[in-house]
Write an enzyme that holds these catalytic residues in place. Structure first.
Site, PDB file in Angstrom:
ATOM      1  N   HIS A 133       0.826  -1.210   0.000  1.00  0.00           N
ATOM      2  CA  HIS A 133       0.000   0.000   0.000  1.00  0.00           C
ATOM      3  C   HIS A 133       0.857   1.255   0.000  1.00  0.00           C
ATOM      4  CE1 HIS A 133      -3.656  -2.440   1.381  1.00  0.00           C
ATOM      5  NE2 HIS A 133      -3.753  -2.138   0.108  1.00  0.00           N
ATOM      6  N   GLU A 146     -13.372 -12.289 -21.785  1.00  0.00           N
ATOM      7  CA  GLU A 146     -12.160 -12.540 -20.992  1.00  0.00           C
ATOM      8  C   GLU A 146     -11.941 -14.026 -20.720  1.00  0.00           C
ATOM      9  OE1 GLU A 146     -12.354  -9.981 -17.541  1.00  0.00           O
ATOM     10  OE2 GLU A 146     -14.469 -10.362 -17.216  1.00  0.00           O
ATOM     11  N   ASP A 157      -7.751 -10.902 -17.819  1.00  0.00           N
ATOM     12  CA  ASP A 157      -8.179 -12.273 -17.565  1.00  0.00           C
ATOM     13  C   ASP A 157      -8.007 -13.156 -18.788  1.00  0.00           C
ATOM     14  OD1 ASP A 157      -9.015 -12.674 -14.853  1.00  0.00           O
ATOM     15  OD2 ASP A 157     -10.520 -11.131 -15.217  1.00  0.00           O
ATOM     16  N   CYS A 182     -10.408  -3.196 -22.787  1.00  0.00           N
ATOM     17  CA  CYS A 182     -10.268  -2.455 -21.529  1.00  0.00           C
ATOM     18  C   CYS A 182      -9.283  -3.092 -20.565  1.00  0.00           C
ATOM     19  CB  CYS A 182     -11.626  -2.269 -20.862  1.00  0.00           C
ATOM     20  SG  CYS A 182     -12.402  -3.827 -20.381  1.00  0.00           S
TER      21      CYS A 182
HETATM   22  C1  PEP Z   1      -9.713  -7.696 -17.548  1.00  0.00           C
HETATM   23  O1  PEP Z   1      -9.782  -8.845 -17.115  1.00  0.00           O
HETATM   24  O2  PEP Z   1      -9.015  -7.371 -18.531  1.00  0.00           O
HETATM   25  C2  PEP Z   1     -10.457  -6.615 -16.902  1.00  0.00           C
HETATM   26  C3  PEP Z   1     -10.493  -5.406 -17.412  1.00  0.00           C
HETATM   27  O3  PEP Z   1     -11.081  -6.933 -15.742  1.00  0.00           O
HETATM   28  P1  PEP Z   1     -10.345  -6.955 -14.316  1.00  0.00           P
HETATM   29  O4  PEP Z   1      -8.933  -6.477 -14.506  1.00  0.00           O
HETATM   30  O5  PEP Z   1     -11.136  -6.078 -13.422  1.00  0.00           O
HETATM   31  O6  PEP Z   1     -10.436  -8.400 -13.968  1.00  0.00           O
HETATM   32 MG    MG Z   2     -11.334  -9.314 -15.710  1.00  0.00          MG
END
Ligand code: PEP
Ligand code: MG
Length: 581
Positions: A190, A432, A456, A503
């Site tokens: 942190h 994902e 993911d 994303c």
């Molecule tokens: C991903 O898996 O790319 C994603 C954007 O979701 P998170 O990182 O929240 O699992």
């Molecule tokens: Mg994800």
């Protein structure tokens, strides 16, 4: 002297050293008389209260200045401090062994920290530093000692310490502290998160070196490469000063792009959206020119609190984002809990393979009232602005249909109660899981948009746990299998005219921008602080160049060769990126 540590907060700091050597408090008295035991317990309880007030102050200060994500760190500290087990253990040592409060506190909290440190998951192991932070608060309260001298700096300095706790970093004077380096500390501590939030370059985990530094020595902290240089020679110092100047110039150049479109040199428009975890982050996205929110990770509404968020909590959070973004699209992803984001409120059973277990949409479909509460709030917010809804970690068509059915049911409930909502709210899924990527054509007929969640997708395609330090070198966005899947998904979506964005973290790194454009991506959703860098790449390339690059990358056998190619091409076009590659 040159040391290699872990880069945790970017940037270069050059300045005179202030050395904070002391890491532990000296405990003046180890035992108390038998008849003073109850008095000692009372002294410990008083210290608990003083420490709680200090931590509350930190929480409020940090929430105000850095936002709730950093503030939540100190809320979690409060919860540890209030853990009845800690209190019982300390009091039992005082009563049964006649230990002084200081000795009992130190023993119990250090044991607790050690327990964390031994855990295989690095993210959890780094929580040991949080426990030591709490020990320090309690000892300070017991011994009546003031804060360490680093809060009273009178001239700009680079702070060097054995360890800095999150609260010590939060209380640093941003005007005086140019950077810091510590002998201890991990990448996911942190301390690192707070330093990033404050924009202070930092390196941790260098190993011992403090005995060889004197206060006033010139020190360089390179927060991008994880390097600390003590008493640099003339030419190194000049090189770093020059580099620091170049970084400042590049940042100024990037800032000029805020209001310009992300358009390639040959006129292709690329859309750049922002990723957020907390509503207030939408403001920074907007300020950096985001055209919408492509991913709002709503699971953070559940973390760092004892109770469950109410429908109103959800609704207020969504309305705040919508208010900030005006008529720009806001993509609200339903909660993605489980795996590394564990909601303590549900008392879930510990699973052997949590990434493959009851997480994300699976959890939502198992805990329907929780899911319904969130869906109601999203639908209610849909009339306040341009809201879209996105389901995470879908892995089969049946699952998607079940989630849609739930949405339809919630719509009927709202309609019956005459609560306004947008029935044609755009609905999308995260891609994902490889099963969805491979059969994406089937899913495209049932959704309005898709977003590639590469964090993911990489994990599940390569069978590499994204949080496991032992296999981190195998987790790679440019592995041929990952690139083929991304390419396939984008091609199919384009063929069917369904909007597709990406994303995952991959889209936030400029190294991948040309490759992704070349693979056909036209919509990026990235971290707020990356928007300008990605825009810079988009405005420096032609689609043709990107397509040629992607074609070569797709033919390669190894992730590292693809990376080398991407690095070479990007630096050729924009040399300023060389330092972050
Ligand atoms: C991903 O898996 O790319 C994603 C954007 O979701 P998170 O990182 O929240 O699992
Ligand atoms: Mg994800």
């Amino acid at each position: 002297m040159r040391l290699q540590g872990i880069a945790v907060s970017p940037g270069i700091a050059i300045g005179k050293a202030v050395v904070i050597g002391q890491d532990s408090f000296s405990i003046p008295r180890e035992y108390v008389e038998a008849d003073a035991v109850e008095q000692e317990v009372a002294r410990f309880r008083e210290a608990l209260q003083v420490a709680a007030r200090e931590i509350e102050n930190n929480r409020d200060l940090v929430t105000r200045e850095l936002g709730p994500k950093s503030g939540a760190i100190f809320q979690a500290h409060l919860e540890i401090l209030e853990d009845p087990k800690i209190r019982e253990d300390v009091e039992s040592l005082i009563r049964n062994r006649q230990y002084s409060s200081e000795k009992a506190v130190s023993l119990v909290l250090r044991q607790f920290a050690e327990m964390f440190r031994r855990l295989p998951n690095p993210v959890i192991a780094d929580r040991a530093y949080d426990v030591l932070d709490i020990e320090r608060h309690l000892l300070r309260a017991l011994l009546g000692q003031p804060h360490r001298s680093l809060y009273h700096l009178t001239s700009p300095a680079v702070v060097l310490a054995r360890n800095l706790t999150p609260s010590e970093v939060a209380n640093l004077d941003r005007k005086m502290v140019r950077g810091f380096a510590t002998e201890l500390g991990g990448p996911t501590s942190h301390t690192a998160i707070v330093a990033q939030g404050m924009g202070i370059p930092a390196v941790v985990g260098t190993g011992p070196f403090l005995t060889e530094v004197s206060g006033g020595d010139i020190v360089i902290v390179d927060g991008d490469r994880g390097i600390v240089i003590v008493r640099p020679d003339e030419s190194t110092l000049r090189e770093y000063e020059e580099e620091a100047r170049a970084i400042r110039a590049f940042i100024t150049e990037l800032e000029k792009l805020r209001d310009l479109p992300a358009e390639t040199l040959d006129g292709t428009r690329i859309e750049i959206y922002g990723n957020i975890e907390f509503p207030h982050e939408a403001a920074l996205c907007l300020q950096n020119g985001a055209e919408g929110i492509g991913l709002y990770r709503t699971e953070f509404l559940y973390l760092g609190r004892n109770d469950l968020p109410s429908e109103e909590d959800h609704y207020q959070a969504y309305c705040e984002v919508v208010r900030i973004m005006g008529d720009r699209p806001v993509t609200i992803r339903t909660f993605d809990l489980g795996a590394d984001k564990v909601p303590l409120q549900l008392g879930l059973e510990k699973e052997a393979n949590p990434c493959l277990g009851l997480r994300s949409i699976r959890l939502a479909l198992r805990y329907l009232p929780l899911f319904q509460t969130q869906l109601r709030a999203i639908l209610r917010a849909s009339v306040c602005g341009n809201v879209q809804i996105m389901f995470p970690m879908i892995s089969t068509l049946a699952e998607l249909r079940q989630a849609k059915l739930m949405l339809a049911e919630v719509m009927e409930d709202l309609a019956e109660s005459r609560i306004p909502f947008r029935r044609d709210i755009p609905l999308g899924i995260m891609v994902e899981v490889p099963s969805v990527a491979v059969t994406i054509d089937r899913f495209l007929d049932e959704v309005d948009f898709i977003s590639l969640g590469t964090n993911d997708l990489i994990q599940y395609t390569l069978a590499v746990d994204r949080t496991n330090r032992n296999v981190v070198n195998m987790y790679n966005a440019t592995e041929p299998a990952v690139l083929r899947l991304i390419h396939h998904v984008i091609q199919e979506a384009s063929r069917k005219g369904v909007p597709v964005s990406l994303c995952g973290q991959m889209s936030s790194h400029p190294l991948h921008t040309m490759l992704l454009i070349g693979l056909g991506l036209r919509k990026f959703s990235v971290a707020a602080h990356s928007i300008l860098e990605i825009k810079k790449v988009c405005r420096s390339v032609t689609v043709q160049q990107c397509e040629a690059l992607a074609k070569r990358a797709l033919e390669m056998d190894h992730a590292r060769d693809v990376q080398a190619l991407l690095r070479e091409q990007l630096i050729k076009l924009i040399p300023a990126f060389s330092r972050i590659m």
